[in-house]
Motif scaffolding. Structure first.
Motif, PDB file in Angstrom:
ATOM      1  N   GLU A 205      16.922   1.033 -11.887  1.00 26.73           N
ATOM      2  CA  GLU A 205      17.673   0.985 -10.698  1.00 26.73           C
ATOM      3  C   GLU A 205      18.588   1.705 -10.591  1.00 26.73           C
ATOM      4  OE1 GLU A 205      18.823  -2.252 -13.710  1.00 26.73           O
ATOM      5  OE2 GLU A 205      17.067  -1.171 -13.089  1.00 26.73           O
ATOM      6  N   ILE A 206      19.451   2.104 -11.273  1.00 28.28           N
ATOM      7  CA  ILE A 206      20.796   3.154 -11.459  1.00 28.28           C
ATOM      8  C   ILE A 206      20.126   4.215 -10.836  1.00 28.28           C
ATOM      9  CG2 ILE A 206      22.485   4.235 -12.529  1.00 28.28           C
ATOM     10  CD1 ILE A 206      23.023   1.350 -13.964  1.00 28.28           C
ATOM     11  N   TYR A 207      19.095   4.785 -11.743  1.00 31.22           N
ATOM     12  CA  TYR A 207      18.646   6.252 -11.368  1.00 31.22           C
ATOM     13  C   TYR A 207      18.092   6.217  -9.898  1.00 31.22           C
ATOM     14  CZ  TYR A 207      15.829  10.652 -11.616  1.00 31.22           C
ATOM     15  OH  TYR A 207      15.047  11.656 -11.670  1.00 31.22           O
ATOM     16  N   ALA A 208      17.373   5.427  -9.373  1.00 27.29           N
ATOM     17  CA  ALA A 208      17.070   5.254  -8.003  1.00 27.29           C
ATOM     18  C   ALA A 208      18.143   5.442  -7.088  1.00 27.29           C
ATOM     19  CB  ALA A 208      16.038   3.958  -7.904  1.00 27.29           C
ATOM     20  N   VAL A 209      19.298   4.884  -7.237  1.00 25.10           N
ATOM     21  CA  VAL A 209      20.586   5.069  -6.383  1.00 25.10           C
ATOM     22  C   VAL A 209      20.969   6.801  -6.398  1.00 25.10           C
ATOM     23  CG1 VAL A 209      22.818   4.529  -5.856  1.00 25.10           C
ATOM     24  CG2 VAL A 209      21.139   2.852  -6.396  1.00 25.10           C
ATOM     25  N   ALA A 210      20.937   7.160  -7.751  1.00 27.09           N
ATOM     26  CA  ALA A 210      21.844   8.346  -8.102  1.00 27.09           C
ATOM     27  C   ALA A 210      20.805   9.699  -7.746  1.00 27.09           C
ATOM     28  CB  ALA A 210      22.125   8.568  -9.640  1.00 27.09           C
ATOM     29  N   GLU A 211      19.403   9.424  -7.817  1.00 30.23           N
ATOM     30  CA  GLU A 211      18.457  10.494  -8.036  1.00 30.23           C
ATOM     31  C   GLU A 211      18.715  11.144  -6.637  1.00 30.23           C
ATOM     32  OE1 GLU A 211      14.956  12.734  -7.244  1.00 30.23           O
ATOM     33  OE2 GLU A 211      15.326  10.869  -6.195  1.00 30.23           O
ATOM     34  N   PRO A 212      18.644  10.501  -5.440  1.00 28.57           N
ATOM     35  CA  PRO A 212      18.626  11.416  -3.867  1.00 28.57           C
ATOM     36  C   PRO A 212      20.055  12.296  -4.008  1.00 28.57           C
ATOM     37  CG  PRO A 212      18.042   8.959  -3.745  1.00 28.57           C
ATOM     38  CD  PRO A 212      18.500   9.258  -5.042  1.00 28.57           C
ATOM     39  N   HIS A 213      20.890  11.842  -4.435  1.00 31.69           N
ATOM     40  CA  HIS A 213      22.130  12.461  -4.398  1.00 31.69           C
ATOM     41  C   HIS A 213      22.209  13.691  -5.475  1.00 31.69           C
ATOM     42  CE1 HIS A 213      24.214   9.571  -2.000  1.00 31.69           C
ATOM     43  NE2 HIS A 213      23.567   8.961  -2.596  1.00 31.69           N
ATOM     44  N   ILE A 214      21.482  13.729  -6.430  1.00 30.12           N
ATOM     45  CA  ILE A 214      21.173  14.780  -7.417  1.00 30.12           C
ATOM     46  C   ILE A 214      20.457  15.923  -6.887  1.00 30.12           C
ATOM     47  CG2 ILE A 214      20.428  15.302  -9.661  1.00 30.12           C
ATOM     48  CD1 ILE A 214      21.144  12.566 -10.619  1.00 30.12           C
ATOM     49  N   ARG A 215      19.156  15.350  -6.357  1.00 36.20           N
ATOM     50  CA  ARG A 215      18.460  16.319  -5.390  1.00 36.20           C
ATOM     51  C   ARG A 215      19.279  17.231  -4.522  1.00 36.20           C
ATOM     52  NH1 ARG A 215      14.871  12.944  -4.744  1.00 36.20           N
ATOM     53  NH2 ARG A 215      15.190  12.425  -2.429  1.00 36.20           N
ATOM     54  N   ARG A 216      20.107  16.249  -3.467  1.00 37.74           N
ATOM     55  CA  ARG A 216      20.858  17.038  -2.758  1.00 37.74           C
ATOM     56  C   ARG A 216      21.846  18.088  -3.088  1.00 37.74           C
ATOM     57  NH1 ARG A 216      23.324  12.700   1.276  1.00 37.74           N
ATOM     58  NH2 ARG A 216      24.415  14.681   2.136  1.00 37.74           N
ATOM     59  N   ALA A 217      22.569  17.601  -4.366  1.00 36.61           N
ATOM     60  CA  ALA A 217      23.423  18.615  -4.954  1.00 36.61           C
ATOM     61  C   ALA A 217      22.731  19.840  -5.503  1.00 36.61           C
ATOM     62  CB  ALA A 217      24.179  18.065  -6.013  1.00 36.61           C
ATOM     63  N   LEU A 218      21.448  19.746  -6.095  1.00 32.27           N
ATOM     64  CA  LEU A 218      20.390  20.796  -6.483  1.00 32.27           C
ATOM     65  C   LEU A 218      19.976  21.743  -5.169  1.00 32.27           C
ATOM     66  CD1 LEU A 218      18.546  19.188  -9.163  1.00 32.27           C
ATOM     67  CD2 LEU A 218      20.118  21.026  -9.485  1.00 32.27           C
ATOM     68  N   ASN A 219      19.945  20.927  -3.946  1.00 39.78           N
ATOM     69  CA  ASN A 219      19.755  21.986  -2.778  1.00 39.78           C
ATOM     70  C   ASN A 219      21.113  22.396  -2.051  1.00 39.78           C
ATOM     71  OD1 ASN A 219      17.103  21.379  -2.749  1.00 39.78           O
ATOM     72  ND2 ASN A 219      17.430  19.335  -1.889  1.00 39.78           N
ATOM     73  N   GLY A 220      22.176  22.381  -2.759  1.00 45.05           N
ATOM     74  CA  GLY A 220      23.375  23.287  -2.382  1.00 45.05           C
ATOM     75  C   GLY A 220      24.367  22.223  -1.542  1.00 45.05           C
ATOM     76  N   GLU A 221      24.168  21.100  -1.522  1.00 47.63           N
ATOM     77  CA  GLU A 221      25.003  19.947  -0.592  1.00 47.63           C
ATOM     78  C   GLU A 221      25.992  19.329  -1.603  1.00 47.63           C
ATOM     79  OE1 GLU A 221      22.882  17.405   2.108  1.00 47.63           O
ATOM     80  OE2 GLU A 221      21.038  18.385   1.589  1.00 47.63           O
ATOM     81  N   HIS A 222      27.242  19.041  -0.791  1.00 46.58           N
ATOM     82  CA  HIS A 222      28.118  18.161  -1.366  1.00 46.58           C
ATOM     83  C   HIS A 222      27.730  16.675  -1.165  1.00 46.58           C
ATOM     84  CE1 HIS A 222      30.388  21.340  -2.820  1.00 46.58           C
ATOM     85  NE2 HIS A 222      29.917  22.224  -1.600  1.00 46.58           N
ATOM     86  N   THR A 223      27.987  15.831  -1.900  1.00 46.58           N
ATOM     87  CA  THR A 223      27.698  14.342  -1.586  1.00 46.58           C
ATOM     88  C   THR A 223      28.467  13.435  -2.296  1.00 46.58           C
ATOM     89  OG1 THR A 223      25.747  12.852  -1.659  1.00 46.58           O
ATOM     90  CG2 THR A 223      25.621  14.339  -3.349  1.00 46.58           C
ATOM     91  N   GLU A 224      28.686  12.120  -1.972  1.00 49.25           N
ATOM     92  CA  GLU A 224      29.262  11.154  -2.368  1.00 49.25           C
ATOM     93  C   GLU A 224      28.540   9.910  -2.258  1.00 49.25           C
ATOM     94  OE1 GLU A 224      33.219  10.528  -0.802  1.00 49.25           O
ATOM     95  OE2 GLU A 224      32.992  12.372  -0.024  1.00 49.25           O
ATOM     96  N   PHE A 225      28.683   8.950  -3.309  1.00 46.85           N
ATOM     97  CA  PHE A 225      28.011   7.513  -3.277  1.00 46.85           C
ATOM     98  C   PHE A 225      28.580   6.680  -4.106  1.00 46.85           C
ATOM     99  CE2 PHE A 225      26.161   9.789  -6.454  1.00 46.85           C
ATOM    100  CZ  PHE A 225      25.614   9.003  -7.283  1.00 46.85           C
TER     101      PHE A 225
END
Length: 490
Positions: A205-225
């Motif tokens: 359940e924790i990975y499910a929340v963090a994974e989309p933001h990790i993917r965004r960062a790997l795509n060159g984006e800055h993200t926060e949650f």
């Protein structure tokens, strides 16, 4: 030849005859034995007259490429011009640092000592140099290690969390850095989690929340949650981690906002309580006046039915009076929400208070064959209002009795720990539905057909006004309510 003869012969050849072969042999051996780089060049043209073996070992050139030729090994040509000017002024230059090139084009760093000498009437430069390239590299490495250690210590002292995820040789994203007080408190330091992945360390359940933001960062984006880990609410920021202009992973930071969220929740509850109190008071006053009139007319109608012997009418009147009493009880509880909270507290003995309540509980418990059991320790007094605390305990006990089928048991207990006094009320009922357990203190939320949903809400208000806390845990084996209060000063 004896020692005296050897000494006389040496002085004759060296000092008187000035034997050139002896001079050359001695000088060559002295310069060759030296680990320093030695050369002699003409002052103006830079023609090389002499260079020792150490010189050729370092620069890599052959002797015939250097001796008798003008050569320029300076990595920075301006260094020689600067040295020539200094030698003209002083005659000697010490500890001058400069870079030179070897035959392969590699840069060496040298520490130079130079002196003007006259050889056969020609001004020359005697250069003694030491290759300090290795020393410099070692110093840089040592400084780099020292800086890394200082940085690691600084990160460890931060109250927050700093982390880095990098792709390993298999393309998996693994932790290579995790430091800060939050990491230390949660057991997530670099030493503990180096080389491990997010799914390895955290539940799905924790990975499910963090994974989309990790993917965004790997795509060159800055993200926060925001995410809750182990009861701690974290505000996380993630950014791409670059190496040679390519994204190699994710870097991020996190701050603990648990207390902030608690304060916001308390503020929202306080505001809700205030608004609810105002609405309740207004509604209660508006209801109470017509309610009194209605109750009077119903009682009057009941008397008329009694006189006429209408039993069915009497039954309806009793039902109406019961409902009116329930409405009146609701109005009374709504008005309590607006009562002034400036109450003077006094020392209260919890075991004594519970013992006084047992007879009140037995009446209702006996009807359902429920046992009321006491488990009490000798505990310090608490600062409270006895009648209000009784109201809370009675309400919780009543909830427990109503939740149980016949033959259950109600356990009342008291104990102390860590400067606090605890009161426990536990039943053996079927428990509270899981979907409602997070909303137990919400006003007007109830599972009882005849409940009004204000009981637990008011209980919590009373307990909090006494600087206490109330927690409720429930399972299919029963429900346990725990009250905690600071022990009264001795």
């Amino acid at each position: 030849m004896d020692q005296a003869s050897l000494l006389r012969s040496f002085e004759l050849e060296f000092r008187v005859a000035k034997n050139p072969a002896l001079f050359e042999s001695l000088l060559h051996r002295i310069f060759t034995l030296s680990s320093e780089i030695i050369s002699i060049t003409t002052f103006e043209e830079g023609l090389c007259l002499y260079a020792n073996d150490a010189f050729f070992e370092v620069v890599g050139f052959r002797r015939e490429d250097i001796i008798g030729r003008t050569f320029d090994l300076w990595a920075n040509p301006s260094d020689r011009k600067e040295l020539v000017l200094m030698l003209k002024e002083r005659g000697t230059v010490r500890n001058f640092e400069s870079d030179f090139l070897d035959e392969a084009g590699n840069i060496h760093h040298a520490l130079l000592n130079l002196q003007c000498v006259e050889i056969l009437g020609v001004q020359c430069i005697l250069t003694v140099a030491r290759d300090i390239t290795k020393d410099r590299v070692q110093m840089k490495e040592s400084l780099h290690i020292e800086l890394l250690d200082d940085l690691r210590q600084a990160l460890k002292s931060l109250p927050n969390l700093v982390f880095r995820l990098e792709k390993d040789e298999n393309g998996m994203l693994v932790y290579t850095l995790s430091e800060g007080k939050i990491a230390e408190a949660m057991g997530l330091t670099t030493e503990a989690i180096y080389g491990r992945t997010v799914p390895e360390l955290f539940p799905p359940e924790i990975y499910a929340v963090a994974e989309p933001h990790i993917r965004r960062a790997l795509n060159g984006e800055h993200t926060e949650f925001e995410i809750e880990v182990g009861g701690v609410v974290l505000h996380k920021l993630m950014s791409p981690y670059y190496e040679n202009d390519r994204i190699k992973g994710v870097v991020g930071a996190a701050i603990d906002i648990t207390e902030k969220r608690k304060l916001e929740t308390l503020l929202q509850r306080s505001e809700m309580s205030s608004v609810l109190g105002q609405l309740a008071a207004g509604a209660a006053h508006e209801i109470r006046n017509p309610l009194t009139a209605i109750k009077g007319f119903v009682q009057l109608a009941g008397e008329l039915f009694d006189r006429s012997g209408n039993a069915k009418g009497r039954e309806y009147i009793d039902m109406a009076m019961a409902e009116l009493s329930r409405v009146n009880g609701l109005v009374t509880e709504m008005l309590w929400l607006r009562k002034p909270k400036e109450i003077r507290y006094e020392p209260v003995s919890v075991p004594k208070l519970l013992q006084e309540m047992v007879p009140l509980l037995h009446v209702e418990a006996n009807i359902k064959s429920i046992q009321v059991l006491l488990h009490m320790e000798d505990v310090p007094d608490i600062m409270a209002k006895s009648d209000l605390l009784k109201q809370v305990v009675l309400n919780l006990c009543k909830n427990g009795i109503e939740a149980m089928n016949e033959g259950g048991s109600l356990h009342l207990s008291s104990w102390s720990a860590g400067g606090k006094v605890f009161v426990g009320i536990r039943d053996t009922g079927p428990g509270i539905p899981a979907e409602l357990q997070g909303q137990l203190f919400t006003p007007f939320l109830t599972t009882k057909p005849t409940g009004n949903g204000l009981g637990l809400f008011i209980c919590k208000q009373i307990v909090q006004d006494m600087n206490g806390d109330i927690q409720i845990e429930s399972s299919p084996q029963g429900t346990a309510a725990t009250l905690s209060f600071p022990a009264a000063p001795a």
